[in-house]
Scaffold this active site. Structure first.
Site, PDB file in Angstrom:
ATOM      1  N   VAL A   1       0.833  -1.058   0.142  1.00  0.00           N
ATOM      2  CA  VAL A   1      -0.182  -0.054  -0.067  1.00  0.00           C
ATOM      3  C   VAL A   1       0.853   1.243  -0.049  1.00  0.00           C
ATOM      4  O   VAL A   1       0.470   2.155  -0.848  1.00  0.00           O
ATOM      5  CB  VAL A   1      -0.912  -0.071   1.244  1.00  0.00           C
ATOM      6  CG1 VAL A   1      -1.693   1.291   1.337  1.00  0.00           C
ATOM      7  CG2 VAL A   1      -1.799  -1.082   1.329  1.00  0.00           C
TER       8      VAL A   1
ATOM      9  N   THR B   1       1.908   1.408   7.535  1.00  0.00           N
ATOM     10  CA  THR B   1       2.563   0.179   8.143  1.00  0.00           C
ATOM     11  C   THR B   1       1.602  -0.943   8.515  1.00  0.00           C
ATOM     12  O   THR B   1       0.356  -0.590   8.438  1.00  0.00           O
ATOM     13  CB  THR B   1       3.433   0.613   9.231  1.00  0.00           C
ATOM     14  OG1 THR B   1       2.453   0.687  10.463  1.00  0.00           O
ATOM     15  CG2 THR B   1       4.491   1.467   8.816  1.00  0.00           C
TER      16      THR B   1
ATOM     17  N   LYS C   1      -5.246  -0.014  11.343  1.00  0.00           N
ATOM     18  CA  LYS C   1      -6.298   0.015  12.304  1.00  0.00           C
ATOM     19  C   LYS C   1      -5.964  -0.118  13.963  1.00  0.00           C
ATOM     20  O   LYS C   1      -6.965   0.057  14.608  1.00  0.00           O
ATOM     21  CB  LYS C   1      -7.325  -1.393  12.003  1.00  0.00           C
ATOM     22  CG  LYS C   1      -7.752  -1.322  10.635  1.00  0.00           C
ATOM     23  CD  LYS C   1      -9.071  -2.338  10.511  1.00  0.00           C
ATOM     24  CE  LYS C   1      -8.364  -3.382   9.939  1.00  0.00           C
ATOM     25  NZ  LYS C   1      -8.059  -3.170   8.503  1.00  0.00           N
TER      26      LYS C   1
ATOM     27  N   GLU D   1     -10.045   7.112   6.799  1.00  0.00           N
ATOM     28  CA  GLU D   1     -11.154   6.420   5.910  1.00  0.00           C
ATOM     29  C   GLU D   1     -10.795   4.899   5.604  1.00  0.00           C
ATOM     30  O   GLU D   1     -11.830   4.038   5.565  1.00  0.00           O
ATOM     31  CB  GLU D   1     -11.295   7.371   4.769  1.00  0.00           C
ATOM     32  CG  GLU D   1     -12.544   6.918   3.746  1.00  0.00           C
ATOM     33  CD  GLU D   1     -13.809   6.921   4.605  1.00  0.00           C
ATOM     34  OE1 GLU D   1     -14.002   5.906   4.920  1.00  0.00           O
ATOM     35  OE2 GLU D   1     -14.322   7.866   4.736  1.00  0.00           O
TER      36      GLU D   1
ATOM     37  N   VAL E   1     -11.908   0.999   7.246  1.00  0.00           N
ATOM     38  CA  VAL E   1     -13.022   0.166   7.060  1.00  0.00           C
ATOM     39  C   VAL E   1     -13.670   0.323   5.411  1.00  0.00           C
ATOM     40  O   VAL E   1     -13.621   1.642   5.352  1.00  0.00           O
ATOM     41  CB  VAL E   1     -14.294   0.403   7.726  1.00  0.00           C
ATOM     42  CG1 VAL E   1     -15.695  -0.471   7.664  1.00  0.00           C
ATOM     43  CG2 VAL E   1     -13.793   0.525   9.358  1.00  0.00           C
TER      44      VAL E   1
ATOM     45  N   LEU F   1     -13.620   3.270   0.026  1.00  0.00           N
ATOM     46  CA  LEU F   1     -15.131   3.547   0.021  1.00  0.00           C
ATOM     47  C   LEU F   1     -15.490   4.616   0.953  1.00  0.00           C
ATOM     48  O   LEU F   1     -14.959   4.408   2.127  1.00  0.00           O
ATOM     49  CB  LEU F   1     -16.000   2.313   0.227  1.00  0.00           C
ATOM     50  CG  LEU F   1     -15.961   1.109  -0.597  1.00  0.00           C
ATOM     51  CD1 LEU F   1     -16.819  -0.246  -0.327  1.00  0.00           C
ATOM     52  CD2 LEU F   1     -16.410   1.546  -2.016  1.00  0.00           C
TER      53      LEU F   1
ATOM     54  N   GLU G   1      -3.882 -12.656   4.048  1.00  0.00           N
ATOM     55  CA  GLU G   1      -2.862 -12.282   4.824  1.00  0.00           C
ATOM     56  C   GLU G   1      -1.876 -13.568   4.460  1.00  0.00           C
ATOM     57  O   GLU G   1      -2.359 -14.593   4.169  1.00  0.00           O
ATOM     58  CB  GLU G   1      -3.092 -12.207   6.304  1.00  0.00           C
ATOM     59  CG  GLU G   1      -3.892 -10.881   6.578  1.00  0.00           C
ATOM     60  CD  GLU G   1      -3.391  -9.712   6.156  1.00  0.00           C
ATOM     61  OE1 GLU G   1      -2.279  -9.596   6.325  1.00  0.00           O
ATOM     62  OE2 GLU G   1      -4.057  -8.614   5.595  1.00  0.00           O
TER      63      GLU G   1
ATOM     64  N   ASP H   1     -10.258  -9.281  12.037  1.00  0.00           N
ATOM     65  CA  ASP H   1     -10.199  -8.051  11.090  1.00  0.00           C
ATOM     66  C   ASP H   1     -11.571  -7.295  10.966  1.00  0.00           C
ATOM     67  O   ASP H   1     -11.840  -6.228  11.094  1.00  0.00           O
ATOM     68  CB  ASP H   1      -9.515  -8.544   9.800  1.00  0.00           C
ATOM     69  CG  ASP H   1      -9.307  -7.345   8.817  1.00  0.00           C
ATOM     70  OD1 ASP H   1      -8.896  -6.344   9.244  1.00  0.00           O
ATOM     71  OD2 ASP H   1     -10.140  -7.566   7.957  1.00  0.00           O
TER      72      ASP H   1
ATOM     73  N   LYS I   1     -12.887  -3.784  12.646  1.00  0.00           N
ATOM     74  CA  LYS I   1     -13.858  -2.851  11.833  1.00  0.00           C
ATOM     75  C   LYS I   1     -15.167  -2.540  12.321  1.00  0.00           C
ATOM     76  O   LYS I   1     -15.586  -1.190  12.400  1.00  0.00           O
ATOM     77  CB  LYS I   1     -13.943  -3.262  10.160  1.00  0.00           C
ATOM     78  CG  LYS I   1     -12.470  -3.503   9.581  1.00  0.00           C
ATOM     79  CD  LYS I   1     -12.847  -4.098   8.180  1.00  0.00           C
ATOM     80  CE  LYS I   1     -11.512  -4.321   7.513  1.00  0.00           C
ATOM     81  NZ  LYS I   1     -11.596  -5.067   6.328  1.00  0.00           N
TER      82      LYS I   1
END
Ligand code: ASP
Ligand code: MG
Length: 804
Positions: A456, A535, A559, A586, A589, A593, A648, A659, A663
């Protein structure tokens, strides 16, 4: 006729040839007169010689150096000037003192030698040229050091003298010096050559005065301190005068007044770049008001405090009287309406004396406790924003506060549109850049520090670099990455890291520590900082609060910060508030989007959100969409997801449901619910006997999923499909009964959740106003490029916000 004035720097050895060719060029087409300063730093050096001599120190070496410097070539002899100086210095050395009159005579030699030299060199170039000693034409009162011109006499003498000279002859006139009617030498004050030139222009009705300096003209700020500073092409006399009060000696009222009287334009040009048109100062302003930022350094702030000052009559008068007696000038005064304290800005060199004078004046008031303290804040600078109306002052001011620069004192001029800020000198450089970026809107810089250069991170870095020019063009924001760090190393570049960042990182990165990064940021006075956490680290969150305190806004795809203890969650928000910083996440989650933003807007606008339900994980979405639609064993679908990089490295991190649980928790907290992670009821998708053990071992045993999942699939009602769903529901008005469930459910194939395809996420937001028809947000909810886009979106939100 045009008057050309050249300053000391232009006339120094490396500039003088340029000066001659500028004169020669212009003299071809029109009559020219030239006013010169002393060359280089001659005036300062003469002053220093006098000081040395008056202390009885040996000045001969310095004197010899000055003589050598003056001797540009052998064609001009300065023997008579040197002899006079020698005699004067000897006298001073004997007397150990000198009169202001002597000083004027000594300083005058600088301009005399300069004018003689220029006239001779012009002749050598084949130009007709003559030297005029301005003491013959400029008459002043007898005040030495800063004499007042007597216009009527000077004008007549000047015109008479020039009438005897052919118009083709370039007249070289000494600046700065004049004489009394008795013939004693006087000077017009330091930097007085500009004034001399303006007087000459006035007396001779010149068509223009060109003032040659070593800079291109008047800038919106000092370009040495603010790289984005722009030249101001046109100024009215009035505007120029406003600027002059803040240090631009060329524009001093004294210089401008003779020009205004005759409407003579003043052009400021660069000897070393004479092609450039420079700045033109004339009758009319062509712009809608001007703005410029100027700086006065080497100041100190004197703070006088005391309860007893309240309502007392004559306090200010006593302060000023005490200071005036010591010859100390105050540039800014500020007094609270409660009169408990008074702040005064004075030159650093006067600070101690000023304090002593006030201490003495108020000694009795100390005794009666009416005055409690008089203190000095050293090393302050005054930034003046000339042309800044109060109505829009909040823009630069807010920008300063956002960058953790809090002025010591603010002062707005009663006349004109000026606001001055007093601040510590160490903050000056950064403050100037922040203010400049804000009020000129020229490419306001946003400086990004990216933590993490994994999938990312790398995608984000490429996206930001690729979008730079476009954002600059469309939004006037220069979005620059100044540092890229992973857990071990950091690559920095204060001007912005470019598209070759990968190889640069390999070659130039240095060991990372928070302090190294901070030292870099401080050294380059970087403003508008955003730290971006891309990270996957569980511990990087420890840096969040230090980053906020150091002046960063935060953007995160990670997160952790939002899902560890609610105590930390609250502490983080408290720190953000205290430091007026923003934290956006943003992508926590639903990747890119716009989910969190939508929920936040609904919630803050008072809309009652009653339920949020959806497929939160792109990975698990793919898994169950495919498993439900195709007639394949579960292990085969899972293996395909692993091979395609949807999971993952250890797929159990997806399959355990944590995960999704995180969220859900993030959304709950967004609704001001104080839940902890342990409150989330999560259905773990991994058969119990596979939960422990190594990844390798686990990957070998995927077919052990098949039997239980085949059974679940077949037990469904007709036309139903499996979906792994997060559900936040219950009485949201009370934290106690809200339920956070993550579970595998069977839903009709044609329902909203049932029709989802591929790896899409879907979120249904139920609210009171929307009733049974939820707001539905659906789309790719995972993947490096959509996540990076989402992070980029947060960065842009912050960048735009920082305008207000
Ligand atoms: N030479 C004088 C000074 O340095 C006058 C001038 O340069 O304008 O102050
Ligand atoms: Mg000068």
């Amino acid at each position: 006729m045009k008057i050309l004035k050249f300053g000391g720097k232009s006339l120094a050895n490396d500039g003088i040839e340029k000066v001659l060719s500028i004169i020669a060029g212009l003299a071809k087409t029109e009559p020219i007169s030239v006013v010169v300063s002393a060359r280089g730093n001659t005036t300062d050096e003469l002053e220093a010689l006098l000081e040395k001599a008056s202390k009885g120190e040996d000045y001969t070496a310095d004197f010899q150096q000055l003589k050598d410097e003056q001797q540009y070539n052998d064609s001009v002899s300065f023997e008579s000037e040197f002899q006079l100086l020698e005699k004067l210095l000897e006298g001073v050395s004997l007397l150990k003192d000198y009169s202001p009159k002597t000083k004027d005579l000594v300083l005058a030699q600088g301009e005399l030698m300069s004018a003689k030299l220029v006239a001779t060199l012009l002749q050598q170039k084949g130009l007709e040229s003559t030297f005029v000693d301005s003491r013959e034409i400029f008459k002043t009162d007898a005040v030495v050091g800063n004499a007042q011109i007597i216009n009527s006499i000077s004008k007549k003498l000047t015109r008479d003298r020039f009438a005897t000279i052919s118009p083709n002859c370039v007249v070289v006139v000494t600046g700065f010096i004049a004489s009394t009617e008795k013939g004693d030498t006087t000077t017009l004050g330091r930097n007085g050559s500009n004034y001399s030139a303006a007087l000459l222009a006035n007396y001779l009705n010149a068509s223009e005065l060109q003032n040659y300096t070593h800079v291109d003209g008047i800038f919106t700020a000092n370009p040495e301190l603010v790289p984005e500073a722009k030249i101001i092409r046109h100024l009215s006399y009035e505007e120029a005068n406003e600027l002059a009060n803040f240090g631009a000696s060329i524009l001093h009222a004294k210089t401008i007044i003779p020009l205004i009287e005759k409407g003579i334009p003043l052009r400021i040009k660069n000897t070393f770049n004479s092609e450039d048109a420079g700045t033109l100062i004339h009758q009319e302003s062509v712009q809608e008001g001007i703005k410029s930022i100027s700086v006065i350094k080497d100041n100190a702030l004197i703070v006088m405090e005391g309860r007893g000052l309240l309502g007392k009559v004559g306090v200010d008068a006593r302060i000023f009287k005490a200071l005036a007696q010591k010859g100390i000038s105050v540039s800014i005064i500020s007094q609270g309406s409660s009169e408990r304290g008074v702040g005064l800005v004075v030159a650093s060199k006067d600070a101690k004396l000023a304090k002593a004078a006030i201490d003495e004046e108020f000694s009795h008031d100390f005794y009666t406790n009416d005055v409690s303290s008089v203190s000095i804040v050293e090393d302050v600078a005054v930034i003046s924003i000339v042309g800044q109306p109060l109505a829009t002052f909040h823009h630069p001011y807010n920008a300063l506060i956002r960058n953790q620069i809090v002025p010591l004192l603010i002062n707005n001029a009663v006349t004109g549109k000026n606001v001055s800020l007093v601040l510590k000198t160490e903050k000056l450089h950064k403050a100037l850049n922040v203010i400049h970026g804000e009020i000129f809107g020229v490419s306001r810089r946003i400086n990004l520090v990216i933590f993490g250069k994994g999938t990312v991170g790398a995608t984000l870095i490429d996206q930001v670099i690729a979008a730079h020019d476009n954002i600059l063009h469309r939004k006037n924001i220069s979005l620059r990455i100044v540092a890229i760090a992973n857990s071990q190393q950091v690559l920095t570049n204060a001007k912005g890291i470019g598209s070759h960042w990968r190889s640069a990182f390999d070659k130039e990165a240095v060991p990372y520590s928070f302090d190294t990064l901070q030292a870099f940021v401080d050294k380059h006075h970087l403003e508008n900082l955003i730290a971006v956490d891309v990270t996957a680290s569980k511990t990087f969150v420890d840096n969040y609060i230090p980053l906020i305190k150091s002046g960063y806004d935060l953007v995160s795809a990670n997160k952790i910060a939002n899902t560890i203890s609610f105590d930390f969650y609250q502490e983080l928000r408290k720190t953000l508030k205290q430091h007026q910083k923003t934290y956006l996440y943003e992508t926590n989650v639903g990747a890119g989007l716009p989910l969190i933003d939508t929920i936040r807007l609904l919630h803050h606008s008072g809309e009652n959100i009653t339920r949020i339900k959806g497929i939160f994980s792109g990975t698990l979405s793919y898994l169950f969409n495919t498993f439900s639609a195709e007639n394949k064993p579960f292990s085969e679908v899972l293996q395909h997801a692993i091979n395609s990089g949807y999971t993952e490295p250890d797929p159990r991190e997806d399959l355990c449901g944590n995960d999704v649980g995180r969220k859900l928790l993030i959304l709950a907290r967004e609704l001001d619910l104080g839940n902890e992670f342990t409150d989330v009821k999560i259905q773990n998708l991994i058969p119990e006997h596979l939960r422990e053990g190594s990844v390798q071992d686990f990957l070998q045993r995927l077919d052990e999923f098949n039997a239980p999942y085949q059974q679940i699939k077949e037990a469904q009602a007709p036309d139903h499909v499996l979906r792994y769903v997060g559900d936040l529901h219950g009485d949201l008005a009370s934290t106690e009964t809200v339920q956070l469930d993550v579970s595998l459910v069977s839903v009709p194939r044609n329902s909203a959740l049932g029709q989802v395809k591929g790896a899409d996420s879907i979120f249904e937001i139920y609210t009171e106003s929307y009733g049974d028809n939820p707001i539905v947000i659906q789309g790719a909810g995972a993947g490096a490029s959509v996540t990076a886009r989402g992070v980029f979106g947060d960065i842009l939100r912050l960048a735009e916000k920082s305008r207000f």
